[in-house]
Design a protein around this motif. Structure first.
Motif, mmCIF file in Angstrom:
data_model
loop_
_atom_site.group_PDB
_atom_site.id
_atom_site.type_symbol
_atom_site.label_atom_id
_atom_site.label_comp_id
_atom_site.label_asym_id
_atom_site.label_seq_id
_atom_site.Cartn_x
_atom_site.Cartn_y
_atom_site.Cartn_z
ATOM 1 N N THR A 544 0.841 -1.216 0.000
ATOM 2 C CA THR A 544 0.000 0.000 0.000
ATOM 3 C C THR A 544 0.866 1.252 0.000
ATOM 4 O O THR A 544 0.655 2.176 -0.799
ATOM 5 N N TYR A 545 1.822 1.303 0.938
ATOM 6 C CA TYR A 545 2.707 2.471 1.024
ATOM 7 C C TYR A 545 3.486 2.675 -0.295
ATOM 8 O O TYR A 545 3.588 3.792 -0.805
ATOM 9 N N PHE A 546 4.043 1.595 -0.797
ATOM 10 C CA PHE A 546 4.880 1.694 -1.990
ATOM 11 C C PHE A 546 4.078 2.205 -3.183
ATOM 12 O O PHE A 546 4.531 3.063 -3.945
ATOM 13 N N GLU A 547 2.858 1.684 -3.331
ATOM 14 C CA GLU A 547 2.024 2.115 -4.457
ATOM 15 C C GLU A 547 1.594 3.574 -4.303
ATOM 16 O O GLU A 547 1.547 4.328 -5.287
ATOM 17 N N GLU A 548 1.285 3.947 -3.069
ATOM 18 C CA GLU A 548 0.905 5.350 -2.827
ATOM 19 C C GLU A 548 2.065 6.287 -3.183
ATOM 20 O O GLU A 548 1.861 7.329 -3.815
ATOM 21 N N ILE A 549 3.260 5.932 -2.758
ATOM 22 C CA ILE A 549 4.439 6.770 -3.037
ATOM 23 C C ILE A 549 4.694 6.859 -4.540
ATOM 24 O O ILE A 549 4.888 7.948 -5.090
ATOM 25 N N CYS A 550 4.685 5.701 -5.195
ATOM 26 C CA CYS A 550 4.953 5.704 -6.641
ATOM 27 C C CYS A 550 3.884 6.483 -7.390
ATOM 28 O O CYS A 550 4.175 7.171 -8.383
ATOM 29 N N SER A 551 2.651 6.395 -6.923
ATOM 30 C CA SER A 551 1.564 7.107 -7.585
ATOM 31 C C SER A 551 1.670 8.616 -7.359
ATOM 32 O O SER A 551 1.600 9.411 -8.298
ATOM 33 N N SER A 552 1.837 9.005 -6.092
ATOM 34 C CA SER A 552 1.875 10.443 -5.771
ATOM 35 C C SER A 552 3.117 11.134 -6.325
ATOM 36 O O SER A 552 3.079 12.312 -6.677
ATOM 37 N N GLN A 553 4.221 10.396 -6.423
ATOM 38 C CA GLN A 553 5.476 11.009 -6.882
ATOM 39 C C GLN A 553 5.720 10.782 -8.368
ATOM 40 O O GLN A 553 6.799 11.118 -8.871
ATOM 41 N N SER A 554 4.738 10.238 -9.060
ATOM 42 C CA SER A 554 4.924 9.963 -10.487
ATOM 43 C C SER A 554 5.112 11.241 -11.306
ATOM 44 O O SER A 554 5.700 11.198 -12.391
ATOM 45 N N THR A 555 4.604 12.366 -10.783
ATOM 46 C CA THR A 555 4.732 13.644 -11.517
ATOM 47 C C THR A 555 5.822 14.538 -10.941
ATOM 48 O O THR A 555 6.012 15.660 -11.404
ATOM 49 N N TRP A 556 6.504 14.060 -9.896
ATOM 50 C CA TRP A 556 7.595 14.850 -9.324
ATOM 51 C C TRP A 556 8.804 14.798 -10.267
ATOM 52 O O TRP A 556 9.012 13.815 -10.969
ATOM 53 N N VAL A 557 9.581 15.877 -10.249
ATOM 54 C CA VAL A 557 10.703 15.957 -11.194
ATOM 55 C C VAL A 557 12.006 16.243 -10.463
ATOM 56 O O VAL A 557 12.024 16.880 -9.402
ATOM 57 N N ILE A 558 13.044 15.721 -11.024
ATOM 58 C CA ILE A 558 14.409 16.135 -10.657
ATOM 59 C C ILE A 558 15.034 16.630 -11.955
ATOM 60 O O ILE A 558 15.262 15.848 -12.880
ATOM 61 N N VAL A 559 15.257 17.927 -12.044
ATOM 62 C CA VAL A 559 15.616 18.517 -13.333
ATOM 63 C C VAL A 559 17.057 18.223 -13.741
ATOM 64 O O VAL A 559 17.401 18.349 -14.911
ATOM 65 N N ASP A 560 17.881 17.843 -12.786
ATOM 66 C CA ASP A 560 19.271 17.496 -13.100
ATOM 67 C C ASP A 560 19.374 15.974 -13.161
ATOM 68 O O ASP A 560 19.095 15.283 -12.173
ATOM 69 N N GLU A 561 19.763 15.440 -14.301
ATOM 70 C CA GLU A 561 19.758 13.990 -14.485
ATOM 71 C C GLU A 561 20.703 13.287 -13.515
ATOM 72 O O GLU A 561 20.408 12.169 -13.050
ATOM 73 N N TYR A 562 21.808 13.902 -13.185
ATOM 74 C CA TYR A 562 22.752 13.274 -12.260
ATOM 75 C C TYR A 562 22.181 13.250 -10.847
ATOM 76 O O TYR A 562 22.339 12.263 -10.116
ATOM 77 N N LEU A 563 21.529 14.325 -10.458
ATOM 78 C CA LEU A 563 20.887 14.356 -9.147
ATOM 79 C C LEU A 563 19.769 13.317 -9.084
ATOM 80 O O LEU A 563 19.598 12.634 -8.065
ATOM 81 N N GLY A 564 19.007 13.194 -10.166
ATOM 82 C CA GLY A 564 17.946 12.190 -10.206
ATOM 83 C C GLY A 564 18.488 10.783 -10.039
ATOM 84 O O GLY A 564 17.927 9.956 -9.293
ATOM 85 N N GLU A 565 19.580 10.503 -10.717
ATOM 86 C CA GLU A 565 20.176 9.174 -10.613
ATOM 87 C C GLU A 565 20.735 8.935 -9.210
ATOM 88 O O GLU A 565 20.623 7.825 -8.654
ATOM 89 N N GLU A 566 21.329 9.960 -8.619
ATOM 90 C CA GLU A 566 21.822 9.840 -7.247
ATOM 91 C C GLU A 566 20.678 9.517 -6.296
ATOM 92 O O GLU A 566 20.813 8.674 -5.392
ATOM 93 N N LEU A 567 19.555 10.205 -6.495
ATOM 94 C CA LEU A 567 18.408 10.006 -5.617
ATOM 95 C C LEU A 567 17.833 8.599 -5.781
ATOM 96 O O LEU A 567 17.532 7.898 -4.791
ATOM 97 N N ARG A 568 17.676 8.139 -7.007
ATOM 98 C CA ARG A 568 17.158 6.794 -7.247
ATOM 99 C C ARG A 568 18.110 5.722 -6.688
ATOM 100 O O ARG A 568 17.687 4.707 -6.115
ATOM 101 N N ALA A 569 19.405 5.976 -6.874
ATOM 102 C CA ALA A 569 20.389 5.024 -6.349
ATOM 103 C C ALA A 569 20.325 4.958 -4.832
ATOM 104 O O ALA A 569 20.470 3.882 -4.226
ATOM 105 N N SER A 570 20.114 6.087 -4.219
ATOM 106 C CA SER A 570 20.012 6.127 -2.761
ATOM 107 C C SER A 570 18.786 5.369 -2.278
ATOM 108 O O SER A 570 18.843 4.636 -1.266
#
Length: 627
Positions: A544-570
């Motif tokens: 439930t938590y995981f789906e809620e997070i993925c759904s709510s954050q589906s439109t969130w952006v990280i405009v710097d590709e390297y920062l985005g990758e760092e965040l996903r890796a973390s």
């Protein structure tokens, strides 16, 4: 024998006077000095000049001069006539000078009045001849080109090389890249003739008249030159009323025009004045000032209008162009207007230069006010970079291309008694830089960050606020690095703000994934006989938590590709091991059941894939290249 001795004394006195006197004026002055020793010597020196002699000399000069004055053609159309006329004028000037000390004699006085009247008529005719020579010399020599030292043709030429039939047409000048040019707007022969006329008029006391004629025609040449450079005659009021787009074009023309004026036109006029008024430095200085004053004031008034105009931030770069042009040309101003007549213009240039600096400082203050007043409106979708942040950072990067100029402008703005110090104290800003410009940049960055923090509070989800601040902080740091703005703020400033970005990252992780990780945590009690049900409940809660997070954050952006990758890796680094361990423990339980896997909605690979899809709404926005 006494008379013979006096005659010898008089002869010797005359010979000494002629030997020492380099000019007629000096000779006469020396004779006067000798005469002051003894009145009898004065009488002896002048006794040979009888009334008849004066009348005869004057009648002869009158016939010669009047004949030339009455000519209906230019005297200088015939070199013999011009030479003879000048000889007669020289004799008349010398005669008037010689007779002036004898004005107490009534007879001599009447002849002197007549001679002075004839001299005045001669000067009027010389003035006309001077005017004619200037006009004809310019026409025959093509004053729009002249005998420049080299490459003069590209200075004054039509854009496409075509010939216009319109007499009023003034072609625009081509761009100038070589300022090592001197323009002789008159032929050498004409300059020599003008010098001979100017010499007589100055000696006779008609300096102002000669200078007026000369300066009138040379001013016209400068006005035409400015027109060719595309420069309009505009009042301060007209400049201030211009639309900004139009004023930008005028500033570009002005910058080109002032460089040509100070490095080509004015030095050429100075040289021409010195040649025509050779031997009469005061006359040359006065004439040069009369020629160039109007054009100089035209240039300075435009700069002044720019200086006292709007302080809108978008005007900074053009105001800098004007400031730098004046600053670069200050040595030329000091040199060209170095005489007594130029002191007012020199002071005016310095005043306007300082006023331009004040205007630039005012623009930065207006930028600060713009940032402080920028209202909190609708949130930026997905926590992306705020438009104001983009504007301010790109603005500062562009401004810092003129870092050395700005440092010069701000160098006196920092001190314990300055308004700048009070400003920082009032706003509780801790400044680490000593450079005046760096201090100003730190203020602006503090105002910007404070404004962004206020805008982050508009998001209801605090973790999205962290993403917003992370995005905007990363954008700021990337814009600061590897350019003059970064040089001003320093490495410590950059490290401090990189640490802030990491903290926003931590805040996001805690705010979003801490509760998910808490669900996956297995304690010792989970191994009891009832553990399978508890674990299944935990698993369902995780899903439930995981789906809620993925759904709510589906439109969130990280405009710097390297920062985005760092965040996903973390996220992967913390979530995947915990999830794998949880699933492994669950599957290891005997009571989990033969069909227990149906409760596992996501495999480890599925979780990794879903994490990889986070923040991809901004994946099309790559790190902006350095500008």
């Amino acid at each position: 024998m006494a008379d013979n001795g006096e005659e010898k004394l008089v002869a010797i006195a005359r010979q000494i006077a002629k030997s020492l006197g380099r000019t007629e004026t000096m000779t006469d002055d020396i004779i006067k000095i000798f005469s002051n020793f003894d009145g009898r010597l004065r009488e002896k020196l002048t006794e040979k000049l009888s009334d008849g002699d004066v009348e005869r000399i004057l009648n002869s000069l009158d016939r010669q001069i009047s004949g030339y004055i009455s000519l209906d053609r230019s005297i200088w159309s015939n070199s013999a006539d011009s030479s003879a006329f000048l000889d007669s004028v020289d004799q008349l000037i010398a005669s008037v000078r010689n007779w002036t000390p004898l004005a107490d004699d009534k007879n001599i006085s009447s002849y002197l009045d007549r001679a002075e009247d004839l001299l005045q008529q001669s000067m009027f005719r010389l003035e006309d001849e001077f005017r004619t020579l200037v006009e004809r010399g310019a026409d025959s020599f093509d004053s729009t080109r002249g005998e420049s030292a080299h490459h003069h043709d590209y200075y004054y030429s039509d854009d496409d090389g075509s010939v216009e039939d319109d007499d009023n047409f003034i072609p625009l000048a081509q761009p100038v890249t070589d300022y090592d040019i001197i323009i002789d707007a008159l032929p050498a022969g004409t300059i020599g003739d003008l010098h001979e006329i100017a010499k007589r008029m100055v000696v006779a006391g008609y300096l102002k008249e000669c200078s007026h004629v000369y300066s009138t025609y040379r001013r016209e040449f400068l006005e035409e030159s400015f027109s060719r450079l595309g420069l309009q005659k505009l009042s301060i009021d007209e400049v201030q009323k211009m639309q900004w787009a139009q004023l930008e074009d005028e500033i570009e023309k002005w910058v080109k025009a002032i460089k040509v004026a100070l490095r080509i036109l004015f030095p050429s006029e100075r040289r021409l004045c010195d040649r025509i008024f050779l031997g009469f430095s005061s006359a040359a200085d006065l004439s040069f000032m009369e020629v160039c004053r109007g054009s100089t004031i035209q240039l300075l008034n435009f700069a002044d209008a720019v200086a006292i105009g709007s302080r809108a931030p978008e005007r900074l770069f053009k105001v800098l162009d004007v400031y730098e042009a004046v600053s670069d040309l200050m040595p030329e101003f000091e040199f060209i207007f170095s005489d007594q007549y130029g002191i007012t213009l020199r002071n005016e240039v310095i005043t306007i230069w300082k006023r331009l600096g004040e205007a630039i400082r005012g623009v930065f203050m207006e930028l600060e006010n713009l940032i402080r007043r920028d209202p909190v409106k609708a949130a930026v979708p997905g926590g992306g970079v705020h438009p104001m942040n983009r504007y301010v950072m790109n603005y500062l990067r562009a401004a810092c291309r003129s870092r050395r100029t700005l440092e010069q402008i701000f160098e006196e703005s920092v001190g314990p008694h300055s308004s700048n110090f009070e400003y920082s104290k009032r706003d509780n800003i801790v400044l680490s830089s000593s450079s005046s410009l760096a201090v100003r940049m730190e203020w602006i960055m503090e105002f910007l960050e404070s404004n962004l923090e206020g805008k982050s509070k508009i998001y209801r989800d605090k973790t999205l606020s962290s993403v917003f601040m992370m995005n905007n902080g990363r954008y700021i740091v990337q814009k600061v690095k590897d350019n003059d703005l970064g040089t001003l703020l320093g490495d410590d400033w950059i490290r401090k703000h990189e640490a802030k970005i990491k903290q926003y990252h931590v805040n996001y992780q805690r705010g979003t994934w801490s509760k998910v990780l808490a669900v996956l945590k297995i304690d010792s009690n989970s191994l009891s006989p009832v553990a399978p049900k508890n674990l299944r409940d935990k698993l369902n809660l995780f899903n439930t938590y995981f789906e809620e997070i993925c759904s709510s954050q589906s439109t969130w952006v990280i405009v710097d590709e390297y920062l985005g990758e760092e965040l996903r890796a973390s996220i992967r680094g913390s979530l995947i091991p915990a999830y794998r361990n949880f699933i492994g423990r669950l599957q290891a339980l005997v009571d989990f059941g033969k069909h227990g896997d149906r409760h596992i909605r996501y495999s480890v690979e599925d979780i990794e894939a879903r994490i990889g899809e986070l923040f991809q709404s901004g994946s099309g926005i790559r790190r902006e290249p350095s500008k």
